[in-house]
Design an enzyme around this catalytic site. Structure first.
Site: not given
Ligand code: GLN
Length: 477
Positions: A78, A155, A180
């Site tokens: 990532k 994400s 994410s």
């Molecule tokens: N959807 C969550 C957020 O927007 C989790 C994102 C993540 O785990 N990086 O913060």
């Protein structure tokens, strides 16, 4: 399409001399380049260095120099996880040109076991999202390989998307703050493992929210993701929140059929019926195979999880992003005007809409005068939510619920949702993340060819139980 070899089989074949790593690496790079023009799973494809590395390993195997649990395995990373000399932007324009001088510990550990890093994957900017629709300025959204009108989830969208797409042996490093890894795993139908907070070093991870961030793994199967997770786990003196915990053999953990499973009532209720149905089918089968299943209630987590998470995470994010001002990392401009004018210019250009929204929200929540009412309150609530989980684990091995309340939505469906409605989609994943609990998402079934993910949460440091349950759930037909 031919089924990809599981990583442990692949490595066995490599060691027997039956697979040329250079050829395999070339093939997967070709696949990555070809698919990327359509699906945008990569922010960077590292062709030259990957091929070079593959040749070195091939030569090393012949002389008996190269060994390792991931020998010759292509790994994608990532974008927010630093890889030495690879532009690492966390999906943001503001980090354009940033070349880390070192590998994140997780990357270094994977490389030490013979892994080949083939590229950096697409994500929501700094991890701010659930669908990988909040990509940075000038980035393309990664598309779901099952249906490109739909999102990959976020994400870690590019990681899950390419894991689902590739026909070759491969695994990916993802990152989760509030779900994410689980969300994209669910939407793309792959396995995603998020460890206990502190189990995997955060050294070299570009921070979203330090008290929540974890690096984890994604693979076509739980076994693949578990092997990568086992390799990257372990204490690291470079991360002050790293745990000195005993290592666990995750790769060889057998599926378990005698688990005590708690089905989280409130999380189920919040999901679309088709999603509930697929997950319930999988749970019924686990029961038939010998698991003890009972319904359990987590009322506080269901009611306050989202609010506590978005206050905590945006507060931390707003301080973390302060360092990106056009002076030190990435994007720079012509030094004009006073410092404030210069910083504002760079930050206005470099951050996307969602990053700006979160900076504002987080700065507000920690401002004097509001801090007690928002940030500190969220911290108190967080403690209560952790206690609620503690109680649940007194008599249970794992908790299960759908990972996401819906199947992968189309981008036009997502565009109709307000930011708050989008945040609410994290209802099932955010609580385990607030509590730092290890959790997996595995494919439970599908609806109209779209995968439905089952989330399995275990108690702190019980990754082995999580993997055993995930393997049992994944093996159901
Ligand atoms: N959807 C969550 C957020 O927007 C989790 C994102 C993540 O785990 N990086 O913060």
């Amino acid at each position: 399409m031919k089924k990809a070899l599981e990583l442990h089989e692949f490595v066995k074949e490599v060691k027997r001399g039956n697979i040329s790593i250079a050829e395999h690496t070339e093939k997967i790079l070709e696949e990555a380049e070809k698919s990327n023009s359509k699906f945008h799973h990569f922010n960077l494809i590292a062709k030259k260095s990957a091929l070079q590395h593959a040749k070195e390993i091939d030569a090393g195997i012949k002389t008996g120099q190269h060994k390792g649990k991931l020998l010759g395995v292509p790994i994608t990373v990532k974008d927010c996880i630093c890889v030495k000399n690879f532009e690492s932007r966390a999906g943001s324009k503001i980090l354009t040109g940033y070349l880390p001088l070192f590998d994140a510990t997780a990357v270094a550990k994977a490389k030490a076991e013979g892994a080949i890093i083939i590229g950096k994957t697409a994500q929501d900017e700094f991890g701010f999202g659930t669908f990988s629709n909040n990509v940075g300025v000038d980035f393309e959204k990664p598309l779901n390989p099952i249906d490109p009108k739909r999102c990959c989830g976020g994400s870690s969208g590019g990681s899950a998307g390419f894991t689902a797409l590739t026909s070759l042996a491969h695994a990916s490093l993802g990152q989760s703050t509030g779900g994410s890894i689980a969300s994209p795993a669910s939407f793309c139908g792959v396995a995603g493992l998020t460890p206990t907070y502190g189990r995997v070093s955060r050294y070299g991870l570009i921070d979203y929210a330090n008290s929540l961030d974890k690096i984890g793994s994604l693979g076509k199967t739980t076994a693949d993701a578990a092997l990568l997770l086992e390799v990257i786990s372990g204490y690291d003196m470079n991360d002050s929140t790293s745990l000195k915990a005993e290592a666990q053999d995750l790769a060889n953990a057998n599926p378990s059929n005698d688990l005590r499973i708690g089905v989280v009532k409130e999380f189920f209720k919040a999901c679309e019926e088709k999603v509930q149905k697929e997950c319930m089918k999988a749970i019924d089968k686990l029961e038939e195979e010998g698991a003890t299943v009972e319904e359990i209630s987590l009322p506080l987590n269901a009611k306050y999880g989202i609010a506590a998470y978005y206050l905590a995470s945006t507060t931390e994010a707003s301080t973390n992003l302060a360092r990106f001002c056009g002076m030190r990392y990435g994007l720079h401009g012509k030094l004009e005007g006073n410092f404030n004018e210069y910083f504002s210019k760079i930050r206005s250009q470099g951050f996307g809409t969602e990053a700006k929204r979160r900076i504002l929200l987080g700065t507000f929540a920690r401002m004097s005068g509001f801090r007690d009412a928002y940030y500190l309150k969220a911290m108190k609530v967080r403690t209560k939510l952790i206690k609620e989980f503690r109680q649940a684990f007194e008599n249970l091995d794992v908790l299960v619920n759908p990972t996401m309340p819906l199947v992968a939505p189309t981008f036009s469906e997502i565009n109709k949702l307000s930011p708050l409605q989008q945040y609410a989609m994290d209802l099932c994943t955010v609580p385990a993340n607030l509590a730092g609990l290890p959790h997996a998402s595995v494919k439970a079934g599908e609806h109209n060819k779209l995968p439905v993910g089952l989330m399995i949460t275990a108690d702190h440091l019980q990754e082995k139980k999580m993997v055993q349950a995930a393997k049992a759930a994944e093996g159901l037909k």
